[in-house]
Design an enzyme around this catalytic site. Structure first.
Site, PDB file in Angstrom:
ATOM      1  N   ASP A   1       0.873  -1.168   0.000  1.00  0.00           N
ATOM      2  CA  ASP A   1       0.000   0.000   0.000  1.00  0.00           C
ATOM      3  C   ASP A   1       0.907   1.214   0.000  1.00  0.00           C
ATOM      4  OD1 ASP A   1      -1.692   2.107   0.494  1.00  0.00           O
ATOM      5  OD2 ASP A   1      -2.588   1.256   2.301  1.00  0.00           O
TER       6      ASP A   1
ATOM      7  N   TYR B   1      -8.312  15.384  -8.847  1.00  0.00           N
ATOM      8  CA  TYR B   1      -7.360  14.591  -9.624  1.00  0.00           C
ATOM      9  C   TYR B   1      -6.314  15.491 -10.278  1.00  0.00           C
ATOM     10  CZ  TYR B   1      -5.516  11.445 -13.195  1.00  0.00           C
ATOM     11  OH  TYR B   1      -4.679  10.710 -13.990  1.00  0.00           O
TER      12      TYR B   1
ATOM     13  N   LYS C   1      -2.190  15.797  -9.649  1.00  0.00           N
ATOM     14  CA  LYS C   1      -1.214  15.602 -10.714  1.00  0.00           C
ATOM     15  C   LYS C   1      -0.381  16.861 -10.966  1.00  0.00           C
ATOM     16  CE  LYS C   1      -2.248  11.314 -11.529  1.00  0.00           C
ATOM     17  NZ  LYS C   1      -1.295  10.241 -11.184  1.00  0.00           N
TER      18      LYS C   1
END
Length: 283
Positions: free
Chosen positions: A55, A147, A151
């Site tokens: 993980d 998102y 990024k």
């Protein structure tokens, strides 16, 4: 032949990168989330495909895994921090806990992976650090604020790291895919619940179009893997590797919009200087 460490190889681009590297004769250590995925990955190339359950949001586990790989498999030459996921939703409708979780995986998971392997590469004065960002790390679209934010953050981190480690012979590349034919926009996408009618006209068609496009995307994952392999032996590999003609078009448009704002408001920008101030030196 090189030894790769690739996170998130159960499916999607991570799987394609791993298969491409294995097909070229390299050794790949691939990380998966589920124990049930371990054997399937190692069966891709017995003796050269090594699976590890990990993980990436567990910092201690990431550092321990890299240490174990370095001692049991061998020196890691190439890292591709690929593990991540997409969170779709209008910003006002997206919970802050979901935003934090997005950054925890997409940003801090990648950061832990890169930081864990960097001391080994620095001592060897060689290596290539890569991370999968997105065309959404260089331009933004409505409905993907968390998102794209994650990024964009990863892009900035990678660019700065690249300037820090260049004297040690270590290369850093941000891989910026467009839409590829994976499950990213389908079952792998996390979607916020709709709750505010005011956004229906804007966002409903966007969500519907993304769902319909899943499985019909332009990008070929196998060709993405081949492109990544192609830059490994370049004397000066790219800092940014945009993949896909859709990404080229959308990133160029996004950057043009920024350039237009800079030009339009340049005179106002200059009004905030002290007349006797010092300019920051370019690195």
């Amino acid at each position: 032949m090189k030894t790769f460490l690739i996170t998130g190889v159960s499916s999607g681009l991570g799987r394609a990168f791993a298969q491409g590297a294995l097909g070229a004769g390299h050794t790949v250590v691939g990380t998966v989330r589920k124990e049930s995925d371990l054997a399937a990955f190692e069966e891709l190339a017995p003796g050269r495909a090594h699976a590890r359950q990990l993980d990436v949001t567990d910092d201690a586990a990431v550092f321990a895994a890299v240490e174990e790989v370095e001692s049991s498999v061998g020196p890691v030459d190439v890292v591709i921090a690929n593990a991540g996921y997409g969170l779709e939703g209008v910003f006002e409708e997206t919970s802050l806990s979901d935003v934090r979780a997005q950054f925890e995986t997409n940003v801090f998971g990648a950061a832990a992976t890169l930081q864990a392997v960097l001391p080994y590469m620095r001592r060897r004065r060689a290596g290539h650090l890569m991370a999968v960002t997105s065309m959404g790390g260089l331009m933004a679209v409505p409905g993907m604020s968390a998102y794209c934010g994650s990024k964009f953050a990863l892009e900035g981190m990678l660019e700065a790291i690249g300037k820090e480690v260049a004297p040690f012979g270590i290369h850093v590349t941000a891989i910026e895919p467009g839409s590829f034919r994976t499950d990213w926009a389908g079952r792998s996408m996390t979607r916020s619940e709709r709750s505010i009618d005011d956004y229906d006209a804007l966002f409903a068609p966007i969500r519907e179009a993304r769902v319909k496009a899943s499985g019909n995307q332009l990008g070929n994952p196998e060709k993405a893997a081949a492109a990544v392999l192609q830059i490994l032996d370049a004397p000066k590999p790219p800092t940014h590797l945009v993949l896909g003609s859709d990404a080229l078009r959308l990133v160029a448009a996004g950057r043009q919009a920024v350039d237009e704002d800079i030009r339009t408001w340049e005179s106002l920008s200059r009004t905030t200087d002290f007349p006797d101030g010092r300019q920051i030196a370019a690195s």
